[in-house]
Scaffold this motif. Sequence first.
Motif, PDB file in Angstrom:
ATOM      1  N   LYS A  67     -20.461  28.517   1.972  1.00  5.96           N
ATOM      2  CA  LYS A  67     -20.440  28.610   3.439  1.00  5.96           C
ATOM      3  C   LYS A  67     -19.125  28.064   4.002  1.00  5.96           C
ATOM      4  N   GLN A  68     -18.685  26.918   3.495  1.00  7.21           N
ATOM      5  CA  GLN A  68     -17.456  26.309   4.011  1.00  7.21           C
ATOM      6  C   GLN A  68     -16.224  27.110   3.594  1.00  7.21           C
ATOM      7  N   LEU A  69     -16.266  27.708   2.409  1.00  5.08           N
ATOM      8  CA  LEU A  69     -15.157  28.564   1.983  1.00  5.08           C
ATOM      9  C   LEU A  69     -15.034  29.793   2.869  1.00  5.08           C
ATOM     10  N   THR A  70     -16.171  30.339   3.277  1.00  5.31           N
ATOM     11  CA  THR A  70     -16.145  31.497   4.175  1.00  5.31           C
ATOM     12  C   THR A  70     -15.414  31.148   5.461  1.00  5.31           C
ATOM     13  N   THR A  71     -15.701  29.975   6.011  1.00  3.60           N
ATOM     14  CA  THR A  71     -15.032  29.530   7.239  1.00  3.60           C
ATOM     15  C   THR A  71     -13.530  29.384   7.013  1.00  3.60           C
ATOM     16  N   LEU A  72     -13.151  28.751   5.893  1.00  4.92           N
ATOM     17  CA  LEU A  72     -11.726  28.569   5.598  1.00  4.92           C
ATOM     18  C   LEU A  72     -11.027  29.903   5.329  1.00  4.92           C
ATOM     19  N   GLU A  73     -11.727  30.811   4.670  1.00  3.89           N
ATOM     20  CA  GLU A  73     -11.146  32.120   4.371  1.00  3.89           C
ATOM     21  C   GLU A  73     -10.961  32.936   5.651  1.00  3.89           C
ATOM     22  N   GLU A  74     -11.935  32.902   6.543  1.00  7.81           N
ATOM     23  CA  GLU A  74     -11.824  33.620   7.817  1.00  7.81           C
ATOM     24  C   GLU A  74     -10.668  33.087   8.663  1.00  7.81           C
ATOM     25  N   ALA A  75     -10.374  31.803   8.527  1.00  5.28           N
ATOM     26  CA  ALA A  75      -9.257  31.200   9.262  1.00  5.28           C
ATOM     27  C   ALA A  75      -7.915  31.490   8.588  1.00  5.28           C
ATOM     28  N   GLY A  76      -7.960  32.043   7.380  1.00  2.00           N
ATOM     29  CA  GLY A  76      -6.725  32.329   6.662  1.00  2.00           C
ATOM     30  C   GLY A  76      -6.185  31.142   5.891  1.00  2.00           C
ATOM     31  N   TYR A  77      -6.985  30.095   5.713  1.00  4.62           N
ATOM     32  CA  TYR A  77      -6.524  28.878   5.041  1.00  4.62           C
ATOM     33  C   TYR A  77      -6.648  28.950   3.528  1.00  4.62           C
ATOM     34  N   VAL A  78      -7.590  29.743   3.027  1.00  8.47           N
ATOM     35  CA  VAL A  78      -7.742  29.920   1.589  1.00  8.47           C
ATOM     36  C   VAL A  78      -7.941  31.398   1.277  1.00  8.47           C
ATOM     37  N   ARG A  79      -7.669  31.735   0.025  1.00  9.13           N
ATOM     38  CA  ARG A  79      -7.988  33.050  -0.500  1.00  9.13           C
ATOM     39  C   ARG A  79      -8.958  32.818  -1.650  1.00  9.13           C
ATOM     40  N   VAL A  80     -10.050  33.535  -1.652  1.00 10.77           N
ATOM     41  CA  VAL A  80     -11.053  33.403  -2.704  1.00 10.77           C
ATOM     42  C   VAL A  80     -11.029  34.693  -3.519  1.00 10.77           C
TER      43      VAL A  80
END
Length: 109
Positions: free
Chosen positions: A59-72
């Motif tokens: 869930k937290q990765l989804t938030t970070l990915e949507e913000a462009g902070y991480v790539r999964v």
Amino acid sequence: MSSTDTAGAPSAPHPRHDLDPLLLHGVRFSVLAIAVSVGEIAFSYVCDELQVSKSVLSKQLTTLEEAGYVRVSKVADGRQARTWIHATGEGQAAFGRHRAALEAIAGGA
């Protein structure tokens, strides 16, 4: 009403204004801290290191990915797929600004 220092000159904005709202969440901050420090990191390692469930981390990765902070990304590893987390340039910059604001706040304590 603007704030002023004791000599009457306008004071600089408080560093709390530079905190990133997305990184105020402990899990998101910790994920980005690990990803920034090592580059690419395995999802399973982060779960273990942060002592969170897969669903919480996802869930937290989804938030970070949507913000462009991480790539999964998912990579085939035999019969299983391994999930990898990578801090983007934008994520690295956001983490740096957030960390600098925390240090500025803590330095004034």
